[in-house]
Motif scaffolding. Structure first.
Motif, PDB file in Angstrom:
ATOM      1  N   VAL A 124       7.758   1.836  61.718  1.00 49.60           N
ATOM      2  CA  VAL A 124       9.001   2.079  62.459  1.00 49.60           C
ATOM      3  C   VAL A 124       8.683   2.721  63.810  1.00 49.60           C
ATOM      4  O   VAL A 124       9.217   2.316  64.849  1.00 49.60           O
ATOM      5  N   LEU A 125       7.811   3.715  63.814  1.00 53.43           N
ATOM      6  CA  LEU A 125       7.426   4.362  65.072  1.00 53.43           C
ATOM      7  C   LEU A 125       6.737   3.380  66.019  1.00 53.43           C
ATOM      8  O   LEU A 125       6.995   3.387  67.233  1.00 53.43           O
ATOM      9  N   ARG A 126       5.858   2.545  65.489  1.00 55.06           N
ATOM     10  CA  ARG A 126       5.156   1.573  66.328  1.00 55.06           C
ATOM     11  C   ARG A 126       6.153   0.598  66.940  1.00 55.06           C
ATOM     12  O   ARG A 126       6.076   0.272  68.135  1.00 55.06           O
ATOM     13  N   ASP A 127       7.133   0.138  66.145  1.00 54.27           N
ATOM     14  CA  ASP A 127       8.138  -0.792  66.659  1.00 54.27           C
ATOM     15  C   ASP A 127       9.008  -0.144  67.723  1.00 54.27           C
ATOM     16  O   ASP A 127       9.421  -0.785  68.682  1.00 54.27           O
ATOM     17  N   LEU A 128       9.329   1.150  67.556  1.00 52.82           N
ATOM     18  CA  LEU A 128      10.119   1.856  68.566  1.00 52.82           C
ATOM     19  C   LEU A 128       9.368   1.974  69.877  1.00 52.82           C
ATOM     20  O   LEU A 128       9.959   1.870  70.957  1.00 52.82           O
ATOM     21  N   ARG A 129       8.073   2.234  69.807  1.00 58.03           N
ATOM     22  CA  ARG A 129       7.271   2.365  71.034  1.00 58.03           C
ATOM     23  C   ARG A 129       7.143   1.056  71.773  1.00 58.03           C
ATOM     24  O   ARG A 129       7.083   1.032  73.008  1.00 58.03           O
ATOM     25  N   ARG A 130       7.080  -0.050  71.043  1.00 54.61           N
ATOM     26  CA  ARG A 130       6.933  -1.369  71.674  1.00 54.61           C
ATOM     27  C   ARG A 130       8.247  -1.820  72.317  1.00 54.61           C
ATOM     28  O   ARG A 130       8.253  -2.639  73.211  1.00 54.61           O
ATOM     29  N   GLY A 131       9.321  -1.299  71.860  1.00 52.14           N
ATOM     30  CA  GLY A 131      10.594  -1.592  72.494  1.00 52.14           C
ATOM     31  C   GLY A 131      11.299  -2.674  71.837  1.00 52.14           C
ATOM     32  O   GLY A 131      12.111  -3.400  71.997  1.00 52.14           O
TER      33      GLY A 131
END
Length: 131
Positions: A124-131
């Protein structure tokens, strides 16, 4: 040394003993450490644990994140119950307002994370950072 009878008169009481009697600290040794560590000021001055406090002295006490400002109203004879202890000091209105503001800030603050994120949280955090 003073005995219990002379501690009750209006001449004064050691600051560490007064803080313990007034139930502002759980033990006298905690009160002594706080005073020696500079967390307690009497009338704006840093003091030693042997300092004698008198009625109408203003104490600034720092405990954890809490800062209290109290005015000494009496000299307790013993460490009695909390309602009896509260009669010996008065917290200033500014101190009460500051504590309420701190309590409200703590209530509205986001909770601290519980350790390292698991596999799902990392995705979830990785997806949020990628936008």
């Amino acid at each position: 040394m003073t005995d219990e009878k002379s501690a009750g008169d209006q001449s004064g009481l050691r600051i560490d003993k007064w803080l313990w009697f007034a139930r502002l600290f759980k033990s006298r040794s905690q009160a002594t450490e706080a005073v020696a560590g500079g967390l307690v000021h009497v009338n704006g001055d840093r003091v030693k644990p042997s300092r004698v406090v008198h009625v109408d002295d203003r104490l600034h006490i720092t405990k954890d994140e809490t800062r209290l400002e109290v005015i000494v109203r009496g000299m307790p004879v013993r460490r009695g119950p909390a309602p009896e202890a509260r009669q010996h000091y008065e917290e200033t209105p500014e101190s009460i307002a500051a504590r309420e503001q701190q309590r409200e800030r703590n209530r509205l603050a986001a909770p601290a994370p519980d350790g390292r994120p698991d596999k799902h949280a990392r995705r979830v955090l990785r997806d949020l950072r990628r936008g």
